[in-house]
Design a protein around this motif. Structure first.
Motif, PDB file in Angstrom:
ATOM      1  N   LEU A 286       0.829  -1.208   0.000  1.00 21.93           N
ATOM      2  CA  LEU A 286       0.000   0.000   0.000  1.00 21.93           C
ATOM      3  C   LEU A 286       0.864   1.259   0.000  1.00 21.93           C
ATOM      4  O   LEU A 286       0.570   2.223  -0.713  1.00 21.93           O
ATOM      5  CB  LEU A 286      -0.932  -0.005   1.203  1.00 21.93           C
ATOM      6  CG  LEU A 286      -2.137  -0.957   1.129  1.00 21.93           C
ATOM      7  CD1 LEU A 286      -2.764  -1.142   2.503  1.00 21.93           C
ATOM      8  CD2 LEU A 286      -3.169  -0.446   0.138  1.00 21.93           C
ATOM      9  N   ARG A 287       1.933   1.250   0.795  1.00 18.27           N
ATOM     10  CA  ARG A 287       2.822   2.409   0.809  1.00 18.27           C
ATOM     11  C   ARG A 287       3.543   2.579  -0.525  1.00 18.27           C
ATOM     12  O   ARG A 287       3.712   3.700  -1.018  1.00 18.27           O
ATOM     13  CB  ARG A 287       3.845   2.283   1.947  1.00 18.27           C
ATOM     14  CG  ARG A 287       3.279   2.540   3.333  1.00 18.27           C
ATOM     15  CD  ARG A 287       4.383   2.746   4.342  1.00 18.27           C
ATOM     16  NE  ARG A 287       5.204   1.539   4.491  1.00 18.27           N
ATOM     17  CZ  ARG A 287       4.993   0.600   5.389  1.00 18.27           C
ATOM     18  NH1 ARG A 287       3.969   0.698   6.221  1.00 18.27           N
ATOM     19  NH2 ARG A 287       5.792  -0.436   5.478  1.00 18.27           N
ATOM     20  N   ALA A 288       3.968   1.455  -1.111  1.00 17.67           N
ATOM     21  CA  ALA A 288       4.773   1.520  -2.332  1.00 17.67           C
ATOM     22  C   ALA A 288       3.959   1.853  -3.569  1.00 17.67           C
ATOM     23  O   ALA A 288       4.458   2.517  -4.491  1.00 17.67           O
ATOM     24  CB  ALA A 288       5.506   0.189  -2.542  1.00 17.67           C
TER      25      ALA A 288
ATOM     26  N   GLU B  81      -3.829   7.142  -9.460  1.00 12.13           N
ATOM     27  CA  GLU B  81      -4.178   6.115 -10.453  1.00 12.13           C
ATOM     28  C   GLU B  81      -4.568   4.810  -9.781  1.00 12.13           C
ATOM     29  O   GLU B  81      -5.573   4.186 -10.148  1.00 12.13           O
ATOM     30  CB  GLU B  81      -3.009   5.875 -11.396  1.00 12.13           C
ATOM     31  CG  GLU B  81      -3.311   4.795 -12.448  1.00 12.13           C
ATOM     32  CD  GLU B  81      -2.106   4.420 -13.287  1.00 12.13           C
ATOM     33  OE1 GLU B  81      -2.272   3.599 -14.208  1.00 12.13           O
ATOM     34  OE2 GLU B  81      -1.005   4.929 -13.016  1.00 12.13           O
ATOM     35  N   THR B  82      -3.787   4.383  -8.801  1.00 10.46           N
ATOM     36  CA  THR B  82      -4.087   3.103  -8.151  1.00 10.46           C
ATOM     37  C   THR B  82      -5.177   3.237  -7.086  1.00 10.46           C
ATOM     38  O   THR B  82      -6.021   2.345  -6.957  1.00 10.46           O
ATOM     39  CB  THR B  82      -2.820   2.521  -7.516  1.00 10.46           C
ATOM     40  OG1 THR B  82      -2.193   3.522  -6.699  1.00 10.46           O
ATOM     41  CG2 THR B  82      -1.843   2.052  -8.582  1.00 10.46           C
TER      42      THR B  82
ATOM     43  N   GLY C 275       0.445  13.565   4.849  1.00  5.32           N
ATOM     44  CA  GLY C 275       1.744  13.571   4.223  1.00  5.32           C
ATOM     45  C   GLY C 275       2.845  14.158   5.074  1.00  5.32           C
ATOM     46  O   GLY C 275       3.960  14.334   4.599  1.00  5.32           O
ATOM     47  N   THR C 276       2.571  14.457   6.348  1.00  4.76           N
ATOM     48  CA  THR C 276       3.574  15.096   7.204  1.00  4.76           C
ATOM     49  C   THR C 276       3.753  14.358   8.528  1.00  4.76           C
ATOM     50  O   THR C 276       4.301  14.908   9.465  1.00  4.76           O
ATOM     51  CB  THR C 276       3.166  16.543   7.510  1.00  4.76           C
ATOM     52  OG1 THR C 276       1.876  16.543   8.157  1.00  4.76           O
ATOM     53  CG2 THR C 276       3.096  17.370   6.234  1.00  4.76           C
ATOM     54  N   ASP C 277       3.305  13.114   8.616  1.00  4.35           N
ATOM     55  CA  ASP C 277       3.361  12.370   9.869  1.00  4.35           C
ATOM     56  C   ASP C 277       4.161  11.080   9.675  1.00  4.35           C
ATOM     57  O   ASP C 277       3.607  10.043   9.336  1.00  4.35           O
ATOM     58  CB  ASP C 277       1.945  12.041  10.345  1.00  4.35           C
ATOM     59  CG  ASP C 277       1.937  11.358  11.704  1.00  4.35           C
ATOM     60  OD1 ASP C 277       3.016  11.224  12.312  1.00  4.35           O
ATOM     61  OD2 ASP C 277       0.859  10.941  12.146  1.00  4.35           O
ATOM     62  N   PRO C 278       5.467  11.105   9.893  1.00 10.72           N
ATOM     63  CA  PRO C 278       6.294   9.930   9.638  1.00 10.72           C
ATOM     64  C   PRO C 278       5.993   8.761  10.556  1.00 10.72           C
ATOM     65  O   PRO C 278       6.392   7.625  10.248  1.00 10.72           O
ATOM     66  CB  PRO C 278       7.723  10.455   9.846  1.00 10.72           C
ATOM     67  CG  PRO C 278       7.567  11.630  10.750  1.00 10.72           C
ATOM     68  CD  PRO C 278       6.272  12.257  10.370  1.00 10.72           C
TER      69      PRO C 278
ATOM     70  N   PHE D 117       0.357   5.099   6.984  1.00 11.26           N
ATOM     71  CA  PHE D 117      -0.027   5.695   5.701  1.00 11.26           C
ATOM     72  C   PHE D 117      -0.148   7.209   5.867  1.00 11.26           C
ATOM     73  O   PHE D 117      -0.568   7.703   6.910  1.00 11.26           O
ATOM     74  CB  PHE D 117      -1.350   5.117   5.205  1.00 11.26           C
ATOM     75  CG  PHE D 117      -1.384   3.620   5.179  1.00 11.26           C
ATOM     76  CD1 PHE D 117      -0.479   2.904   4.409  1.00 11.26           C
ATOM     77  CD2 PHE D 117      -2.306   2.911   5.930  1.00 11.26           C
ATOM     78  CE1 PHE D 117      -0.491   1.520   4.398  1.00 11.26           C
ATOM     79  CE2 PHE D 117      -2.332   1.527   5.928  1.00 11.26           C
ATOM     80  CZ  PHE D 117      -1.422   0.830   5.155  1.00 11.26           C
ATOM     81  N   GLN D 118       0.184   7.913   4.822  1.00 11.51           N
ATOM     82  CA  GLN D 118       0.087   9.372   4.846  1.00 11.51           C
ATOM     83  C   GLN D 118      -1.231   9.872   4.269  1.00 11.51           C
ATOM     84  O   GLN D 118      -1.676  10.969   4.613  1.00 11.51           O
ATOM     85  CB  GLN D 118       1.266   9.975   4.074  1.00 11.51           C
ATOM     86  CG  GLN D 118       2.623   9.653   4.672  1.00 11.51           C
ATOM     87  CD  GLN D 118       2.752  10.107   6.118  1.00 11.51           C
ATOM     88  OE1 GLN D 118       2.504  11.259   6.452  1.00 11.51           O
ATOM     89  NE2 GLN D 118       3.116   9.178   6.994  1.00 11.51           N
ATOM     90  N   HIS D 119      -1.845   9.111   3.384  1.00  8.47           N
ATOM     91  CA  HIS D 119      -3.052   9.583   2.699  1.00  8.47           C
ATOM     92  C   HIS D 119      -4.234   8.616   2.828  1.00  8.47           C
ATOM     93  O   HIS D 119      -5.383   9.055   2.815  1.00  8.47           O
ATOM     94  CB  HIS D 119      -2.759   9.825   1.212  1.00  8.47           C
ATOM     95  CG  HIS D 119      -1.638  10.794   0.977  1.00  8.47           C
ATOM     96  ND1 HIS D 119      -1.805  12.160   1.054  1.00  8.47           N
ATOM     97  CD2 HIS D 119      -0.329  10.589   0.678  1.00  8.47           C
ATOM     98  CE1 HIS D 119      -0.653  12.759   0.805  1.00  8.47           C
ATOM     99  NE2 HIS D 119       0.261  11.832   0.576  1.00  8.47           N
TER     100      HIS D 119
END
Length: 400
Positions: free
Chosen positions: A190-192, A199-200, A225-228, A232-234
């Motif tokens: 999922l991350r990759a 698109e995916t 997108g800012t939480d390491p 998942f970021q999104h």
């Protein structure tokens, strides 16, 4: 199959990712029994490497509505099994081979889904029980081996060759499912390939990385997108308010513990140091039947019979028995005195009475670090099957 998600460090692989299939539509002697169109035929059967076949029919014990139905012909499932290998499968650098335990696991965890989606399940060079035992002792929690690369390569093969429908020219929807070590593989995939990729994610019907640590902010809202520290970021966790439609393109994840066990703490599947993040818990039953808050609601186990397992489970005809509402569950959160946070699916009910067989994984005591890990998917498999069906219908109705 008892497994953990922790993984040890490996040496560099001798060769690159390998693509090999456990189940794929049209595969010769397909263990999942599907033809090239994903159809099971009038008498669905799973097939073991020795040629033994088993029924994939699901019967219902007692009163219940059974499973829902919907047109999911344009939806696929991509499944990654958990830890099955006692010894390396195979020697590092060669292509994995199908073993009976691989077939048992996919049929027990995903068999009822075979009538709802085309099933793609890769083989991969996974960490073994022995390696995981060493990891528990050394508390190593990293993965440098080739197995997860095998899973991503298999998905890329599927995406390029099978996801695009040759008749409609459109891409098909896909459901991602994995448990334990397979859950970690699905999270990596999922991350990759999905997180932040329009698109995916447009084709993502749902993601079910079960029995693994999906980390999310404590308020359950996935970061932007800012939480390491978040997995998942999104991609969001699935949630549904009363009166809202079934959510799609989101994540369902949990680890299960019995209600009469102690609160999972450090060393458990669900503990996180600090209170700002927690391990995700989404109860699939509340997505089907939303409630106000985290109420205790009925769940529907689907148990593999002895005809399928060869020993454990109910001695009844067919491959599976569904027990609608036989157990109940809710997501629980607890913070210990040191600020560590645990979040888990707390299961209520007499598990041994449900099965009548102390050897079945559902009868594993709920105490300890693993809890009901071996039965994470079994406990709500009826709900998960209905959820995938409903999500497939919703995705189908909203696509251009």
């Amino acid at each position: 199959m008892l497994a953990t998600v922790a993984t040890p460090v490996h040496a560099e692989p001798e060769i690159g990712p390998q693509v090999a299939w456990l189940c794929r539509p049209g595969l010769a002697e397909n263990p999942c029994g599907q033809d090239r169109d994903g159809e099971l035929g009038d008498t669905p059967r799973g097939r073991f490497p020795d040629g033994r076949t088993v029924s994939l029919q699901v019967s219902t014990a007692g009163p219940g509505s059974g499973t829902a139905s919907a047109d999911s012909a344009d939806v696929d499932c991509f499944y990654v099994y958990g830890t099955t290998d006692l010894l390396p499968n195979p020697v590092q650098g060669t292509v994995p081979q199908i073993r009976p335990e691989h077939v048992s696991m996919i049929l027990e965890q995903a068999g009822p889904l075979l009538g709802r989606c085309r099933m793609f399940a890769p083989l991969y060079r996974q960490d073994t029980f022995i390696q995981l035992a060493v990891n528990v002792v050394t508390r190593t929690d990293s993965y440098e081996g080739p197995g997860f690369d095998d899973v991503v390569a298999a998905f890329d093969d599927y995406w390029s060759r099978d996801n695009l429908d040759p008749v409609t020219g459109k891409r098909r929807g896909v459901v991602l499912l994995g448990h334990s070590q397979g859950s970690v593989a699905i999270q990596n995939l999922l991350r990759a390939r999905f997180d932040g990729n329009p698109e995916t994610t447009a084709q993502l019907v749902g993601a079910l990385p079960m029995g693994g640590k999906v980390r999310t902010p404590a308020d359950r809202v996935t970061g932007g997108g800012t939480d390491p520290e978040s997995t998942f970021q999104h991609l969001p966790l699935c949630a549904r308010e009363i009166g809202a439609p079934i959510p799609v393109g989101c994540v369902v994840a949990y680890s299960a513990y019995a209600a009469d066990s102690s609160t999972p703490g450090p060393g458990s599947m669900v503990w996180n140091p600090g209170s700002e993040h927690r391990t995700a818990c989404v109860n699939p039953a509340t997505l089907l039947r939303p409630t106000a808050g985290e109420a205790v609601v009925p769940i529907s186990p689907v148990v593999a019979t002895r005809a399928l397992t060869g020993g454990d489970g109910p001695d009844l005809p067919g491959g599976f028995v569904r027990y609608p509402g036989a157990l109940s569950a809710s997501c629980r959160v607890a913070t210990d005195v040191d600020g560590g946070t645990s979040s888990w699916l707390q299961v209520h009910g007499d598990l041994s009475a449900l099965l009548g067989d102390a050897a079945h994984p559902l009868a594993i005591p709920g105490s300890g670090d693993l809890g009901l890990h071996a039965a994470d998917i079994t406990l709500t498999l009826g709900d998960l099957t209905d959820l995938v069906t409903a999500q497939a219908a919703r995705w189908h109705s909203t696509r251009p």
